[in-house]
Design an enzyme around this catalytic site. Sequence first.
Site, PDB file in Angstrom:
ATOM      1  N   GLU A   8     -18.818  -5.912  -1.981  1.00  0.00           N
ATOM      2  CA  GLU A   8     -17.431  -6.363  -1.884  1.00  0.00           C
ATOM      3  C   GLU A   8     -17.258  -7.792  -2.400  1.00  0.00           C
ATOM      4  O   GLU A   8     -16.208  -8.146  -2.929  1.00  0.00           O
ATOM      5  CB  GLU A   8     -16.959  -6.250  -0.440  1.00  0.00           C
ATOM      6  CG  GLU A   8     -15.468  -6.341  -0.256  1.00  0.00           C
ATOM      7  CD  GLU A   8     -14.714  -5.091  -0.680  1.00  0.00           C
ATOM      8  OE1 GLU A   8     -13.635  -4.842  -0.133  1.00  0.00           O
ATOM      9  OE2 GLU A   8     -15.182  -4.362  -1.573  1.00  0.00           O
ATOM     10  N   GLU A  45     -12.708   0.373  -9.194  1.00  0.00           N
ATOM     11  CA  GLU A  45     -12.358  -0.532 -10.288  1.00  0.00           C
ATOM     12  C   GLU A  45     -13.434  -0.606 -11.367  1.00  0.00           C
ATOM     13  O   GLU A  45     -13.120  -0.717 -12.564  1.00  0.00           O
ATOM     14  CB  GLU A  45     -12.052  -1.930  -9.741  1.00  0.00           C
ATOM     15  CG  GLU A  45     -10.717  -2.067  -9.042  1.00  0.00           C
ATOM     16  CD  GLU A  45     -10.729  -1.507  -7.624  1.00  0.00           C
ATOM     17  OE1 GLU A  45      -9.644  -1.369  -7.028  1.00  0.00           O
ATOM     18  OE2 GLU A  45     -11.835  -1.212  -7.106  1.00  0.00           O
ATOM     19  N   GLU A  99       0.824  -1.208   0.000  1.00  0.00           N
ATOM     20  CA  GLU A  99       0.000   0.000   0.000  1.00  0.00           C
ATOM     21  C   GLU A  99       0.859   1.259   0.000  1.00  0.00           C
ATOM     22  O   GLU A  99       0.535   2.247  -0.674  1.00  0.00           O
ATOM     23  CB  GLU A  99      -0.937  -0.003   1.212  1.00  0.00           C
ATOM     24  CG  GLU A  99      -1.950  -1.127   1.235  1.00  0.00           C
ATOM     25  CD  GLU A  99      -3.074  -0.934   0.229  1.00  0.00           C
ATOM     26  OE1 GLU A  99      -3.069   0.076  -0.494  1.00  0.00           O
ATOM     27  OE2 GLU A  99      -3.967  -1.802   0.170  1.00  0.00           O
ATOM     28  N   ASP A 159      -4.755  -9.754  -8.314  1.00  0.00           N
ATOM     29  CA  ASP A 159      -5.192  -8.824  -9.351  1.00  0.00           C
ATOM     30  C   ASP A 159      -4.081  -7.999 -10.006  1.00  0.00           C
ATOM     31  O   ASP A 159      -3.813  -8.110 -11.209  1.00  0.00           O
ATOM     32  CB  ASP A 159      -6.286  -7.910  -8.798  1.00  0.00           C
ATOM     33  CG  ASP A 159      -5.921  -7.268  -7.455  1.00  0.00           C
ATOM     34  OD1 ASP A 159      -4.824  -7.538  -6.933  1.00  0.00           O
ATOM     35  OD2 ASP A 159      -6.751  -6.499  -6.933  1.00  0.00           O
TER      36      ASP A 159
END
Length: 838
Positions: A369, A387, A128, A275
């Site tokens: 989610e 996204e 992150e 991902d």
Amino acid sequence: MGPSFQVFLLYLAALSWVRHHRVQAMTTEEKAKTRDQVLEMFDHAYGSYMKYAYPADELMPLSCRGRVRGLEPNRGDVDDILGMFSLTLIDSMDTLVLLNRLDEFEEAVKKVIADVRLDHDVVVSVFETNIRVLGGLLGAHVMATMLQQRQERMQWYKDELLAMATDLGHRLLPAFNTTSGLPYPRVNLRYGVLNPLSRTGTESNTCTACAGTMILEFAALSRLSGEPVFEGQARRALDVLWEKRQRGSDLVGTVINIHNGDWVRRDSGVGAGIDSYYEYLMKAYILLGDGVYLERFNTHYTAIMKYISQPPLLLSVHMHNPTVSVRGWMDSLLAFFPGLQVLRGDLKPAIETHEMLYQVTKQHKFLPEAFTTEFRVHWGQHPLRPEFAESTYFLYKATGDAYYLQVGRSIVDSLDRHARVPCGFAAVQDVRTGRHEDRMDSFFLAEMFKYLYLLFSEKEQLLFDIDDYIFTTEAHLLPVALSAVHPACQGNASAVHPTSEEDLFAHSCPSTQTLFPNNPAFAKTIRDRYKYLLGAGGVYHSTPLREIELPLHDTGMEPVEFLKSMGISLSPGGAPGGQPDSPSQKGVYRLKLIAELTHSPEEEVIEPLAVQIISPPFLGRVVLTAGPAKFGMDLTKNEHGVKGSVVKSSPYTACSAITNAEELRGRIALAVRGECMFASKARRLQEAGVAGVIFIDQGTDSSSEGTPLFQMVGDGGSTSEISAPLVFLFSKEGQVLLDALEEHSSVEVLLLPRNKQFGQDVKKKDRPLVMNVNVRLADERDHQADSSRQLGERIATVELVLEPEGQGLDSSSSASDPSTGVQAEPSDSQQPCAQPAP
């Protein structure tokens, strides 16, 4: 009106909606209005952060204050992004430039240079911090340099942001000090990893995306700073992941051991945990021009399309046995994948998956989610993820189809109506209830507003050519010209075997004209196959059968193709009865449909459990509603429940070695939700010898009255060894138990199904009958078979006859109800309907 007939009418409504129509192009004025709305929403979000939260890392939009790590209740791993470095400001800076907020950008750069320090004694997520902070600093540096070179402003800027990025890069480098080259998941910004003061370095595992999503930021840092060490370390991590792929399937797992490279979780998909690894292989080729990354991506992509892609679904499989799906749900992070497929040039599956995601989004206003393969909510949370907007933007850019502008506008409207609060925008705790959560993640400003603004902007309205830049996974902007700044790293020549089935765009950019020659409506024809995944949509109005109209004339053949895609074959019709000698009417089709009504797989019913406090002075009068788990003892099959005294686990999270095992043995443990998976907690507590576990939600405001019950799920591995009974209490119910434990030296509870603690049978609440409708064309053999069917067979069917225009219904088809023409009769069993009942 019976439930079966209602279901059938809904199905007829779906058929009646099949008519040729085009999405109206959005006018210039409408696009400008929506773009202005996006700008106003960004100003509200950014202004609220600066007013109420800065210099804190994040805004708490319901509390109208900043989130400071250590001063707010611990949220587990989610807090690993909080590094006391004004995260939201750094993450937002290049968004300010794109949205032409140049005064605010210049002021933000000055604040970051003057106020932000990167040497705090705090443990942060390497992944992150890389994508949000390092990427944010680099993107802002690129924007400042661009403005400076145009001599428009920022003449005072002396590469201070690049210096800060380099400093941060060096603070992240200790994470790569492993035998494998895969980075530790966390690092202390002041003390690194292995220092005795670092409070980290004990981890053994990391996710594939965590290790494989470093190359863009680290390579850009190397090429801008002249220090090759960053790109080298990120490339080494990618090399390890590539070497550790499963050679038979060319898939990778989700979690890997950073010391020996063994896979810990072998489930393979394109969502959470994997991902951006795939995303960065493709984008590393675009940014750096190194063909090795493209070859690796193409190899993986072939495997994804072979095993994971089941249009419109993207299902996780076992990497060693990829024909087996490992779960029946999908997570929202995979919504990025259609956008990546656009970059790859594979538009058809991108359109299919995006349409499925849009149908789910329309059902709940936001994308939950996680949702099941039947498109039901699995996890209801929505933290304002971008996204889906990202893929919408890329599909519009690739197709020019105004449909995607309408999708984008629905995203804007949902955010403005259902997430906006006085102090910013609040995440949604559960899309089924619309209840807000006190968080506004930095990616909302970094990503969401970029994609929405670009979607409604013309190219000439932008300050710079967006095609000169590549988006990182956090939507930070890096110039593709970096490939010419320095040559590619030496030694980046891992063996790559070209895929055996390379397609047209394996090494070239997509072309819609090549893919879909002379067919400007190609996107619509693909989408239309998936419009009815969740039903016809809209508000249903009852329509008499004789008014149902299908545009099956020669000038509108698209509906015919739609019906064919449902497995319904059509032939030119004649007079009623279908005699072979009956004259046909040109352009008019006669359908005789047999619709079988069968019970659909019901939405999973969650049996509420209870925690009943039975020790004095409560004596069973306090009963707390609890949720179950999908693993461990099934309390609904335990006649007398499980009784025991409660003891708080130490540590309370149960995410590391249990230190009070002697005290817990034979008792019911209390553990708080967060920091690790329920299954991991359960295994540790079971090893300590507990008689059961009560998990308590984090925070202070969740309750069984305001939040739907859910079932705790495993961690992707086997949970068959977990046999202890497990229940979940929301925070308000949990606080009742904690207060009782604090007030009384001993508290004894009984874990059992909610309907058993009253000592009486409680019937299940009547549920509406849910049915699937299967449709097929009948022929003469069906009528011959009718007479031979056994009278006792209980399969309800509905026969529908659509006659040519101007003719009424055949009287023989309306014996049961003349007003509707619906007749129930036995029918042979049909294949189950592929669509869930509305």
